[in-house]
Write a protein that holds these residues in place. Structure first.
Motif, mmCIF file in Angstrom:
data_model
loop_
_atom_site.group_PDB
_atom_site.id
_atom_site.type_symbol
_atom_site.label_atom_id
_atom_site.label_comp_id
_atom_site.label_asym_id
_atom_site.label_seq_id
_atom_site.Cartn_x
_atom_site.Cartn_y
_atom_site.Cartn_z
ATOM 1 N N ALA A 17 1.068 -1.173 0.188
ATOM 2 C CA ALA A 17 -0.216 0.056 0.260
ATOM 3 C C ALA A 17 0.867 1.235 0.431
ATOM 4 C CB ALA A 17 -0.908 0.108 1.382
ATOM 5 N N ASP A 36 9.948 2.065 7.297
ATOM 6 C CA ASP A 36 9.385 0.888 7.327
ATOM 7 C C ASP A 36 10.395 0.007 8.539
ATOM 8 O OD1 ASP A 36 7.780 -1.235 5.746
ATOM 9 O OD2 ASP A 36 8.836 -1.820 6.991
ATOM 10 N N ARG A 44 3.609 -7.873 4.167
ATOM 11 C CA ARG A 44 2.934 -8.861 4.916
ATOM 12 C C ARG A 44 3.411 -10.172 3.773
ATOM 13 N NH1 ARG A 44 -2.473 -7.409 6.235
ATOM 14 N NH2 ARG A 44 -1.503 -5.237 6.460
ATOM 15 N N TYR A 65 -0.168 -16.089 -3.061
ATOM 16 C CA TYR A 65 -0.586 -15.646 -4.221
ATOM 17 C C TYR A 65 -1.301 -14.472 -4.466
ATOM 18 C CZ TYR A 65 -5.060 -17.767 -4.002
ATOM 19 O OH TYR A 65 -6.300 -18.186 -3.212
ATOM 20 N N ILE A 122 8.747 3.764 13.160
ATOM 21 C CA ILE A 122 8.190 5.212 13.560
ATOM 22 C C ILE A 122 7.224 5.054 14.973
ATOM 23 C CG2 ILE A 122 5.973 7.200 13.062
ATOM 24 C CD1 ILE A 122 9.368 6.721 11.455
ATOM 25 N N ASP A 294 -4.371 -2.620 3.001
ATOM 26 C CA ASP A 294 -5.336 -3.496 2.763
ATOM 27 C C ASP A 294 -6.450 -3.344 3.971
ATOM 28 O OD1 ASP A 294 -4.054 -4.242 4.871
ATOM 29 O OD2 ASP A 294 -4.374 -6.163 4.784
ATOM 30 N N VAL A 301 -4.076 -8.872 -1.918
ATOM 31 C CA VAL A 301 -2.590 -7.839 -2.127
ATOM 32 C C VAL A 301 -2.983 -6.991 -3.362
ATOM 33 C CG1 VAL A 301 -0.394 -7.768 -3.343
ATOM 34 C CG2 VAL A 301 -1.057 -9.134 -1.875
HETATM 35 P P1 FAD Z 1 1.516 -4.709 5.240
HETATM 36 O O1 FAD Z 1 2.297 -5.882 3.853
HETATM 37 O O2 FAD Z 1 1.952 -5.059 6.390
HETATM 38 O O3 FAD Z 1 2.960 -3.345 4.796
HETATM 39 C C1 FAD Z 1 3.008 -2.870 5.657
HETATM 40 C C2 FAD Z 1 4.860 -2.261 6.332
HETATM 41 O O4 FAD Z 1 4.611 -1.331 7.175
HETATM 42 C C3 FAD Z 1 4.931 -3.065 6.402
HETATM 43 O O5 FAD Z 1 6.094 -3.295 5.605
HETATM 44 C C4 FAD Z 1 5.718 -3.314 7.907
HETATM 45 O O6 FAD Z 1 7.732 -3.651 8.306
HETATM 46 C C5 FAD Z 1 5.295 -1.588 8.218
HETATM 47 N N1 FAD Z 1 5.613 -1.031 9.493
HETATM 48 C C6 FAD Z 1 4.223 -1.323 10.366
HETATM 49 N N2 FAD Z 1 4.544 -1.103 11.515
HETATM 50 C C7 FAD Z 1 5.433 0.052 11.582
HETATM 51 C C8 FAD Z 1 5.924 1.290 12.000
HETATM 52 N N3 FAD Z 1 5.503 0.646 13.121
HETATM 53 N N4 FAD Z 1 7.234 1.888 11.655
HETATM 54 C C9 FAD Z 1 7.666 2.163 10.189
HETATM 55 N N5 FAD Z 1 7.095 0.826 9.537
HETATM 56 C C10 FAD Z 1 6.443 0.120 10.496
HETATM 57 N N6 FAD Z 1 -3.083 -11.751 -0.173
HETATM 58 C C11 FAD Z 1 -3.946 -11.671 -1.001
HETATM 59 O O7 FAD Z 1 -4.210 -11.230 -2.585
HETATM 60 N N7 FAD Z 1 -3.549 -13.655 -1.368
HETATM 61 C C12 FAD Z 1 -3.601 -14.367 -0.069
HETATM 62 O O8 FAD Z 1 -3.194 -15.518 -0.570
HETATM 63 C C13 FAD Z 1 -2.698 -14.215 1.059
HETATM 64 N N8 FAD Z 1 -1.852 -14.806 1.969
HETATM 65 C C14 FAD Z 1 -1.974 -14.119 3.081
HETATM 66 C C15 FAD Z 1 -1.371 -14.749 3.645
HETATM 67 C C16 FAD Z 1 -0.996 -14.770 5.131
HETATM 68 C C17 FAD Z 1 -0.152 -14.730 6.569
HETATM 69 C C18 FAD Z 1 -0.707 -13.053 5.903
HETATM 70 C C19 FAD Z 1 -0.027 -12.006 6.183
HETATM 71 C C20 FAD Z 1 -1.127 -12.249 4.364
HETATM 72 C C21 FAD Z 1 -1.887 -13.152 3.664
HETATM 73 N N9 FAD Z 1 -2.820 -11.929 2.188
HETATM 74 C C22 FAD Z 1 -3.142 -12.513 1.713
HETATM 75 C C23 FAD Z 1 -2.789 -10.196 2.556
HETATM 76 C C24 FAD Z 1 -1.713 -9.489 2.195
HETATM 77 O O9 FAD Z 1 -0.194 -10.118 1.961
HETATM 78 C C25 FAD Z 1 -1.702 -7.894 2.246
HETATM 79 O O10 FAD Z 1 -2.841 -7.873 2.063
HETATM 80 C C26 FAD Z 1 -1.305 -6.630 2.345
HETATM 81 O O11 FAD Z 1 0.438 -7.804 1.573
HETATM 82 C C27 FAD Z 1 -1.056 -5.756 2.644
HETATM 83 O O12 FAD Z 1 0.207 -4.897 2.015
HETATM 84 P P2 FAD Z 1 -0.337 -3.581 3.146
HETATM 85 O O13 FAD Z 1 0.792 -2.342 2.573
HETATM 86 O O14 FAD Z 1 -1.462 -2.978 3.402
HETATM 87 O O15 FAD Z 1 0.231 -4.009 4.694
#
Ligand code: FAD
Length: 320
Positions: A17, A36, A44, A65, A122, A294, A301
């Motif tokens: 995101a 990060d 994730r 996936y 942060i 998300d 994703v």
């Molecule tokens: P995140 O990927 O969580 O990114 C947030 C970032 O913020 C991270 O890099 C973290 O290190 C950072 N962060 C957090 N707190 C702080 C802070 N205080 N200071 C600095 N940095 C910080 N999606 C699918 O489409 N298909 C699937 O099959 C699927 N399976 C999944 C299985 C599992 C076990 C998990 C955990 C997730 C799955 N997902 C799946 C969901 C998908 O991974 C997420 O929807 C997507 O990656 C979320 O992206 P994001 O950027 O919103 O959050």
């Protein structure tokens, strides 16, 4: 905050995101700085490497996936496919894609084009007369005109609360289900006709990670417990979780598993959110404070990418 031109913008969280938001702002000529807490890209969608006597084995230890339904995301995925960093993986479904050579490949590519400070957790935001400061960052003395929070909802709420209670309330309303995940490597292949197995009860999903496109190395499996089981066993010892999920896979396949050469468990406390009503992306133009992730749309994703892209569009819409 009136104008984005030359604005100093910080994004907390460089997952799908945060980086989708940064990339979209970048196409409008707006540069951002990301922070990060992790050592490298993925969030994730990260990749975990484990040393074994057979060599290093890489596992997709979060998202397994992803699918693409939104026209904008479909276009993005096809661009990644042309760049060779994603590929279809029919074992998970006709419309399933994976990163190549590992799930974090798209996030890594986006991060390479941005200024990202890794290992930078942060802890809090501060609002000064000359702009926002990020407490916990190496660059605390830097000031920003806007801060965007792109972390899981449970971590976003406390950062947002002192400045925008409405935005914090949206984050508080989102609750992620946990997911116990086991990564196991084997010297010999597991006898299974399928490379992806869906279960219920204990094991929700199992995948032969080593069968995904572009992977190398020994036989490797990722096993995910169901949300219900993960919730019930949240405080279990990791070794017990390894045994439970391996036993469940053996039962699911009706096969004897070879002894793994390595097997570890990872507890995702905040793994996947429920689907949410699309209420638009939270952007407070007066304060210069926004959020994406998300959790604002759904547990995929694609939702994370859309949330980031839409926050960038919302910011552009209100600029002076
Ligand atoms: P995140 O990927 O969580 O990114 C947030 C970032 O913020 C991270 O890099 C973290 O290190 C950072 N962060 C957090 N707190 C702080 C802070 N205080 N200071 C600095 N940095 C910080 N999606 C699918 O489409 N298909 C699937 O099959 C699927 N399976 C999944 C299985 C599992 C076990 C998990 C955990 C997730 C799955 N997902 C799946 C969901 C998908 O991974 C997420 O929807 C997507 O990656 C979320 O992206 P994001 O950027 O919103 O959050």
């Amino acid at each position: 905050m009136q104008s984005m031109t030359n604005a100093r913008i910080a994004i907390v969280g460089a997952g799908m995101a945060g980086l989708a938001c940064a990339t979209r702002l970048g196409t409008s000529g707006i540069r951002v700085t990301l922070f990060d807490k992790s050592r490298g890209p993925g969030g994730r969608m990260s990749t975990r490497r484990i040393g074994t006597r057979l060599g290093e084995v890489a596992f997709d230890h979060g998202a397994q996936y992803f699918t693409a339904r939104d026209p904008g995301f479909i276009e993005q995925v096809h661009a990644w496919a042309e760049a060779g960093i994603v590929a279809p993986w029919p074992a998970a479904g006709a419309d399933a894609w994976v990163g190549v050579p590992a799930m974090n490949a798209p996030v890594r590519l986006m991060a390479e084009a941005c200024e990202v400070h890794w290992s930078s957790r942060i802890e809090a935001l501060e609002r000064h007369e000359d702009g926002w400061a990020l407490r916990g960052a190496v660059a605390l003395q830097r000031r920003f005109d806007a801060v965007l929070i792109a972390v899981p909802a449970e971590q976003a709420g406390p950062l947002l609360l002192p400045f925008d209670s409405g935005m914090a309330a949206r984050a508080d309303a989102a609750n992620a289900a946990p997911c116990w995940t086991v990564m196991a490597a084997f010297a010999d292949p597991i006898a299974s006709a399928a490379d992806a197995v869906r279960g219920q009860g204990v094991l929700g999903w199992a995948a032969r990670n080593s069968a995904k496109p572009g992977r190398q190395g020994p036989e490797a499996w990722v096993l995910q417990a169901t949300p219900e089981w993960s919730h019930l066993h949240l405080e279990d010892a990791a070794e017990d979780v390894v045994q439970s999920l391996l036993a469940s896979l053996a039962a699911e396949l009706d096969a004897r598993l070879p002894a793994p050469v390595a097997a570890i468990a990872h507890r995702w406390r905040y793994a996947r959110y429920g689907s949410a009503q699309d209420l638009g992306m939270p952007w407070n133009a007066v304060l210069g404070l926004g959020a994406c992730g998300d959790w604002l749309l759904g547990p995929r994703v694609e939702c994370a990418w859309l949330a980031g892209a839409r926050l960038a569009a919302a910011m552009a819409d209100v600029r002076g």
